[in-house]
Design a protein around this motif. Structure first.
Motif, PDB file in Angstrom:
ATOM      1  N   SER A   1      -9.633  42.094   0.899  1.00  0.00           N
ATOM      2  CA  SER A   1     -10.610  41.040   1.193  1.00  0.00           C
ATOM      3  C   SER A   1     -11.538  40.762   0.017  1.00  0.00           C
TER       4      SER A   1
ATOM      5  N   PHE B   1      -8.835  35.026  -1.333  1.00  0.00           N
ATOM      6  CA  PHE B   1      -8.101  35.020  -0.061  1.00  0.00           C
ATOM      7  C   PHE B   1      -7.004  33.951  -0.108  1.00  0.00           C
TER       8      PHE B   1
ATOM      9  N   VAL C   1      -4.817  40.932   5.819  1.00  0.00           N
ATOM     10  CA  VAL C   1      -5.989  41.191   4.977  1.00  0.00           C
ATOM     11  C   VAL C   1      -6.652  42.478   5.456  1.00  0.00           C
ATOM     12  N   ILE C   2      -6.942  43.366   4.506  1.00  0.00           N
ATOM     13  CA  ILE C   2      -7.646  44.616   4.820  1.00  0.00           C
ATOM     14  C   ILE C   2      -9.076  44.479   4.318  1.00  0.00           C
ATOM     15  N   ASN C   3      -9.991  44.646   5.239  1.00  0.00           N
ATOM     16  CA  ASN C   3     -11.401  44.399   4.916  1.00  0.00           C
ATOM     17  C   ASN C   3     -11.971  45.478   3.980  1.00  0.00           C
ATOM     18  N   ARG C   4     -12.948  45.054   3.214  1.00  0.00           N
ATOM     19  CA  ARG C   4     -13.687  45.940   2.302  1.00  0.00           C
ATOM     20  C   ARG C   4     -12.761  46.703   1.363  1.00  0.00           C
TER      21      ARG C   4
ATOM     22  N   ALA D   1      -5.346  52.007   7.133  1.00  0.00           N
ATOM     23  CA  ALA D   1      -5.050  50.622   7.521  1.00  0.00           C
ATOM     24  C   ALA D   1      -3.793  50.128   6.802  1.00  0.00           C
TER      25      ALA D   1
ATOM     26  N   TYR E   1     -11.959  35.721  11.538  1.00  0.00           N
ATOM     27  CA  TYR E   1     -11.819  37.022  10.872  1.00  0.00           C
ATOM     28  C   TYR E   1     -13.013  37.260   9.941  1.00  0.00           C
TER      29      TYR E   1
ATOM     30  N   ALA F   1     -15.506  40.330   9.830  1.00  0.00           N
ATOM     31  CA  ALA F   1     -15.395  41.238   8.684  1.00  0.00           C
ATOM     32  C   ALA F   1     -16.732  41.454   7.970  1.00  0.00           C
TER      33      ALA F   1
ATOM     34  N   ARG G   1     -16.269  47.315   9.112  1.00  0.00           N
ATOM     35  CA  ARG G   1     -15.312  47.793   8.115  1.00  0.00           C
ATOM     36  C   ARG G   1     -13.891  47.693   8.635  1.00  0.00           C
TER      37      ARG G   1
ATOM     38  N   ALA H   1     -11.893  45.829  10.141  1.00  0.00           N
ATOM     39  CA  ALA H   1     -11.545  44.466  10.551  1.00  0.00           C
ATOM     40  C   ALA H   1     -10.273  44.062   9.806  1.00  0.00           C
ATOM     41  N   LEU H   2      -9.247  43.716  10.539  1.00  0.00           N
ATOM     42  CA  LEU H   2      -7.971  43.329   9.925  1.00  0.00           C
ATOM     43  C   LEU H   2      -7.596  41.927  10.366  1.00  0.00           C
ATOM     44  N   PHE H   3      -6.832  41.258   9.508  1.00  0.00           N
ATOM     45  CA  PHE H   3      -6.340  39.915   9.807  1.00  0.00           C
ATOM     46  C   PHE H   3      -4.834  39.921   9.617  1.00  0.00           C
TER      47      PHE H   3
END
Lengths: 244, 293
Positions: free
Chosen positions: A189, A196, A217-220, A232, B251, B255, B259, B261-263
């Protein structure tokens, strides 16, 4: 078998990647095999990976950055060797367009390839610096000692043309015959090297003709999502393999 | 093809509630979309027929008919509101005595799942939102794509047309799916909800204005970071009624504060990715729940 193909070629990036870049995430995959990629052009890298997996059954190729484009290239040339492709933070494969200049790696501290210089580079592409430990830096320094960096001349005269050629063929295949194996794109992300939209447009390219295509998409996370959020990352890649 | 297990009944605050469950382990509760009183389509627990059984091999998988939908009783005192649907869903989860659960909500059910979590944090372990234009900020295009079906409301042809237009591949709309919708439409209590929402105008006078008010509040709460649970957004790439941009906005809203949080985007899928690509959806959900167990 899952085969992990790294990016981060010295001279293309100011850190030296290798099988070590995957870190602890490899332990989450029971049949992981991380290959050391050599070569000064995309074609040479493609041939090396193709040779390495030939005769080992169909492999799920997991490629990071340049390794993602190489994995997609292998899937185009030899789909009989590939069961699926996961391209991770593959800025190399995503559309370039008339993008604005990226200064993420503009002024690396010298000496290049030293521990501190590579730490700087890895921090620059990460959401958080906490994954950058002694083990990673030791491995990056050791890898720099083994592999001379690509010269600026080779970069300009051989590598970049090979990259443009490979990308052009990739997008042509996406538009015409399609990639013949399931593909997914995994994006960080907060990747400072690509937005993105870069990831989504890479997915859109593949999605034109390949039914089994996903974008995640993997956050942070930055450009190394498998290091910053290994759980994840494993969850996404394992689910893709489950769904075949 | 997987089928739902035998249905059961549960009294939820005086509302006779139809539900289906199978398996053991981590509890997952599925909430489908749509709302009561629609005459050209009708959702029910059947919506999850390709997911409940396969996931019950690993978890305790549960779905139920929402207030006024499927076989569950209609709202008391003409409370045809999304708030009543959310209260009933939360009361159903409480009555199961399995909380906290993993909630999976699709479309209007994605809104309901999120709102249940926002109002009842102790009931919820994680939230999965699937193609929910109701929850996402921005312009939903449902009414654009599905305006005035070319067949009479309540007919098989109309139902098929609606779900085909929701889908990427119209062939996923099987006779069995249409049968399930026709069964719900045939129930006298469902026809009563059609009258309430249509000729008595509760749809335009009550349901939609109340939903709009509460959606504003819901988005404000999400922007304030009040969800405070792991969340993933799953989106069918080719949904014309809730386009991919809606999923991205949603998302990104999650997000900012969470932390975990996936899309996920699934290709060649319209509004129902869990019906168009059940194996891929089930694999994503299974790995998600396992990662949080």
């Amino acid at each position: 078998m899952m085969v992990f193909v790294h990016g981060g070629t010295p001279g293309v990036t100011p850190y030296v990647s290798g099988p070590h870049i995957w870190g602890s995430v490899l332990q989450r995959f029971p049949q992981a095999n991380a290959i050391e990629v050599n070569g000064q052009t995309i074609d040479a890298m493609t041939q090396q990976i193709r040779k390495a997996i030939d005769g080992k059954g169909r492999c799920h190729l997991v490629g990071h950055d340049l390794g993602g484009l190489v994995a997609l290239n292998v899937a185009i040339e030899a789909p009989q060797l590939v069961s699926a492709v996961t391209a991770v933070a593959s800025v190399a494969a995503s559309p370039t367009g008339d993008g604005v200049g990226d200064f993420t790696f503009a002024y690396p501290p010298k000496p290049l390839w030293s521990r501190e210089s590579q730490r700087w580079a890895l921090e620059r592409v990460s959401y958080s610096h906490y994954h950058i430990d002694d083990r990673l830096l030791d491995a990056c320094v050791a890898a720099a000692g083994k592999q001379p960096p690509m010269t600026p001349e080779t970069y300009a005269n051989e590598f970049v043309p090979s990259l443009m050629k490979a990308k052009s063929r990739f997008y042509e295949v996406c538009r015409t015959d399609g990639i013949k194996v399931p593909c997914q794109i995994v994006w960080g992300s907060h990747d400072p090297l690509a937005t993105f939209d870069h990831g989504l447009w890479l997915f859109r390219g593949i999605a034109q003709k390949q039914r089994v295509a996903q974008f995640h998409v993997i956050n942070r996370t930055g450009a190394l999502p498998f290091r910053e959020e290994p759980a994840a990352f494993h969850q996404i890649v394992a689910a893709f393999a489950d769904g075949h | 093809m997987a089928q739902l297990p035998e249905g059961r009944w549960l009294d939820v605050d005086g509302i006779r509630t139809r539900y289906f469950e199978a398996g053991s382990g981590e509890p997952i509760v599925f909430i489908y979309g749509g709302n009561f009183g629609t005459g050209d389509s009708a959702s029910s627990a059947y919506t999850w027929s390709l997911n409940l059984r396969p996931l019950s091999e690993h978890f305790r998988a549960i779905t139920f008919d929402k207030l006024g939908q499927g076989e569950t009783d209609n709202p008391k005192n003409d409370d045809y509101t999304m708030a009543a649907v959310v209260r009933h869903a939360a009361a159903f989860i409480s009555a199961l005595k399995l909380a906290p659960v993993h909630l999976v909500g699709h479309s209007r059910g994605g809104y309901a799942a999120t709102r249940v979590a926002l109002e009842n944090h102790d009931l919820v372990k994680s939230v999965t939102v699937v193609n929910s234009g109701t929850l996402s900020p921005g312009v939903g295009t449902n009414e654009v794509v599905l305006a005035k079906p070319p067949y009479a409301a309540g007919t098989r042809e109309c139902v098929r047309w609606v779900y085909e237009n929701y889908s990427f591949n119209p062939k996923v709309v099987t006779d069995e799916w249409v049968d399930a919708v026709m069964y719900t439409l045939s129930l006298p209590k469902y026809q009563e909800s059609v009258r309430k929402m249509g000729s008595e105008k509760l749809g335009t006078k009550l349901f939609l204005p109340e939903l709009a008010r509460e959606k504003r509040e819901t988005l404000q709460w999400l922007n304030e970071g009040r969800l405070q649970r792991p969340v993933q957004v799953v989106w069918g790439f080719d949904d014309r009624t809730a386009v991919i941009d809606r999923g991205i906005e949603l998302y990104q809203m999650f997000a900012r504060h969470e932390r975990r949080a996936l899309f996920h985007v699934i290709n060649q899928s319209g509004h129902f990715p869990f019906r168009e690509h059940p194996e891929r959806f089930n694999a994503l959900l299974r790995r998600w729940v396992e990662s949080l167990a």
